[in-house]
Design a protein around this motif. Structure first.
Motif, mmCIF file in Angstrom:
data_model
loop_
_atom_site.group_PDB
_atom_site.id
_atom_site.type_symbol
_atom_site.label_atom_id
_atom_site.label_comp_id
_atom_site.label_asym_id
_atom_site.label_seq_id
_atom_site.Cartn_x
_atom_site.Cartn_y
_atom_site.Cartn_z
ATOM 1 N N ALA A 91 0.814 -1.209 0.000
ATOM 2 C CA ALA A 91 0.000 0.000 0.000
ATOM 3 C C ALA A 91 0.855 1.270 0.000
ATOM 4 O O ALA A 91 0.480 2.278 -0.602
ATOM 5 N N TYR A 92 2.013 1.217 0.677
ATOM 6 C CA TYR A 92 2.837 2.424 0.774
ATOM 7 C C TYR A 92 3.973 2.458 -0.242
ATOM 8 O O TYR A 92 4.379 3.523 -0.698
ATOM 9 N N GLY A 93 4.521 1.280 -0.567
ATOM 10 C CA GLY A 93 5.698 1.264 -1.429
ATOM 11 C C GLY A 93 5.365 1.096 -2.898
ATOM 12 O O GLY A 93 6.036 1.653 -3.759
ATOM 13 N N PRO A 145 1.444 3.716 -4.597
ATOM 14 C CA PRO A 145 1.643 5.102 -5.066
ATOM 15 C C PRO A 145 2.441 5.160 -6.374
ATOM 16 O O PRO A 145 2.199 6.025 -7.198
ATOM 17 N N MET A 160 0.017 4.208 -9.388
ATOM 18 C CA MET A 160 -1.255 4.928 -9.551
ATOM 19 C C MET A 160 -1.401 5.622 -10.913
ATOM 20 O O MET A 160 -2.451 5.499 -11.557
ATOM 21 N N PRO A 161 -0.405 6.369 -11.383
ATOM 22 C CA PRO A 161 -0.581 7.035 -12.675
ATOM 23 C C PRO A 161 -0.807 6.027 -13.799
ATOM 24 O O PRO A 161 -1.686 6.222 -14.648
ATOM 25 N N ILE A 211 -4.359 13.416 -14.595
ATOM 26 C CA ILE A 211 -3.628 12.543 -13.673
ATOM 27 C C ILE A 211 -2.132 12.575 -13.926
ATOM 28 O O ILE A 211 -1.340 12.639 -12.996
#
Lengths: 263, 272
Positions: free
Chosen positions: B193-195, B198, B201-202, B271
């Motif tokens: 979720a953190y590494g 993100p 996402m694009p 985005i």
């Protein structure tokens, strides 16, 4: 505090990166690990928190043996070892605050962290740390908007908010300019002193290491070849670690730096 | 690029050696010969009368198809709405199914390289290789005709596409950022979720709107086989040779596709 006994790492390619390294770091001691590229400095600190699995030997953090821990127990011990990286290793698309708070992931459950609902005490501590390194006004900026020195400060905050007993620092200044490098080194050493943290700092800038630490360890081809105070780094010693070269200039420069710093 | 030593000792530098140039020249010769031979073959197999006649027939159909029968529009609102829904819901379901498949297929996140990864790759290849019309035909036989069959057909067809692009994005992430999160003592799920999330996402947003854009096009023809949407009207109009209605339907489809393209370009721009 940290004790390595015959720590060994042989990569799948057959390269033996660490050759039975014995090392003891006492509480609150800041230690610089120097050596040429490929000497195994990064491998050594990654074997401590097992980002790289050691292939032999033992590592004790206080009384806990790290190399045989189950993955849950390893995660618990990792919380006590903060890590600072060469290229900062911030998650670029997260904000500064999210990056700092990610240091608390080991303490917070999945959903709380996923929804960014960290305990108020963690949030307070994050603000306090950001204020301490002078980045409070950047808290809600995205990490990729920061300069190199600022990013490394955020990296330091992320490591410290873990409330660690030991810092593993991998070339913290390798991609920074000389002035920022000193600021970062000074910050790391100050923080260690304030909180009584032990630290292993990988660094290839010998002069910088001499300026800030009390103990220097030299690694060459995976083996310890020097362990002493910064003053004991003579041209002979540097030749043993790095190979033949005219070392007088390096050491002279250090003396000047020292004078400068003491003035 | 080669350096060639001449007998007089001077060095020359050419793109290819003489031998390579000869081989290439010969290759072109063979290629042209095959082309001429194939042209002859096709020419003999063609009834040229129909080809020469084509412009006249096309003109004839065009004159019968214009002007479009605008009054037919009242019967098109609902099917075009269905079509857009098939595309949108199909894409959303596909993304839900594609995410786990992508994580299982990416070399750096797969739980097992020898069992889970091949299965995930098989899902990707098999869903991608079958056209959505064929999926629709199969699904109509199983769950009956209608919009639902269309949604399922579109979503199955899209899993492979989305999962493939997504797992490539996962494989390209910066591992050091993941390492840093792991080093804090975070669990596997937190590290993801953190590494990882993100960082992808694009790519994920780009893939989602791109596939939605494609699915609008694909869902317009699903009605041809009875899976809901505007294709049903198209096929019935074609069957009764109602050319003015066909023209109107084609115009409506064109408009829907243009709007879809415009929306996805806007979203992508916002985005990335």
């Amino acid at each position: 505090m940290l004790r390595l006994e015959g720590l060994d790492k042989t990569y799948a390619t057959g390269d033996r990166a660490l050759k039975a390294v014995d090392l003891e770091v006492s509480k609150g001691q800041v230690l610089a690990l120097i050596g040429p590229s490929g000497a195994g400095k990064s491998t050594l600190i990654r074997c401590v928190n097992r980002l790289v699995e050691p292939t032999g030997g033992k590592a004790y953090l206080d009384d806990v043996e790290l190399t045989t821990l189950s993955s849950a127990a390893l995660r618990r011990e990792r919380r006590r070892m903060g890590m600072i990286f060469q290229e900062y290793a911030l998650v670029e698309r997260l904000t500064v605050m999210e990056n700092v708070l990610s240091g608390r992931l080991g303490y917070v459950g999945f959903w709380r962290s996923f929804l960014r609902r960290f305990p108020q005490s963690d949030v307070d501590e994050a603000y306090r740390l950001l204020d301490r390194v002078g980045l409070l006004h950047m808290a809600d900026k995205r990490a990729d908007e920061l300069s190199g020195g600022q990013r490394q400060r955020v990296g330091i905050c992320r490591a410290l908010i873990q409330n660690p007993a030991l810092l593993l620092v991998d070339e913290p200044t390798a991609s920074l300019d000389p002035k920022t490098s000193r600021e970062i080194m000074r910050l790391i050493v100050e923080m260690c002193r304030e909180r009584g943290l032990a630290a292993i700092i990988n660094i290839h800038d010998v002069a910088l290491a001499q300026m800030f630490v009390e103990r220097v360890v030299g690694l060459e081809l995976g083996a310890l070849v020097f362990d002493g105070t910064p003053d004991e780094l003579t041209p002979d010693v540097l030749t043993r670690i790095y190979g033949e070269e005219d070392w007088e200039a390096t050491i002279e420069k250090v003396d000047e730096d020292d004078n400068e710093a003491s003035q | 690029m080669v350096s060639i030593k001449r007998s007089d000792g001077s060095q020359v530098w050419r793109k290819r050696t003489t031998g390579q140039s000869m081989v290439r020249w010969f290759g072109w010769l063979v290629g042209v010969a095959v082309f001429v031979w194939a042209w002859n073959f096709i020419s003999e197999a063609t009834t040229w009368f129909f080809v020469w006649d084509a412009p006249r027939i096309a003109g004839d159909i065009f004159s019968r198809a214009t002007p479009p029968r605008w009054s037919y529009m009242e019967k098109l609102w609902e099917p075009i709405w269905d079509t857009l829904n098939i595309a949108t819901l199909g894409t959303i379901f596909a993304l839900f199914m594609a995410i786990p498949v992508a994580f299982m297929a990416a070399r750096n996140t797969t739980p097992s390289r020898w069992i889970v990864r091949p299965i995930a790759l098989l899902i990707i290849v098999s869903t991608r290789s079958i056209n959505s019309l064929i999926w629709a035909l199969l699904l109509i036989a199983i769950i009956g005709p209608g919009v639902f069959a269309g949604i399922v057909a579109i979503s199955i067809r899209s899993i492979g596409f989305c999962a493939k692009l997504l797992y490539e994005a996962i494989e390209e992430i910066n591992e050091v950022q993941v390492e840093a999160i792991t080093a804090t003592g975070a669990s596997k799920l937190q590290t993801m979720a953190y590494g990882i999330v993100p960082q992808i996402m694009p790519a994920f947003a780009g893939i989602a709107v791109f596939r939605w854009d494609i699915n609008i096009r694909e869902s317009t023809v699903l009605g041809l086989v009875g899976a809901g949407g505007i294709g049903l009207q198209l096929s019935s109009s074609l069957n009764v040779l109602a050319w003015p209605q066909v023209t109107l339907i084609l115009l409506v489809i064109l408009l829907a596709v243009v709007i879809g393209e415009w929306v996805s370009a806007k979203v992508r721009g916002a985005i990335i």
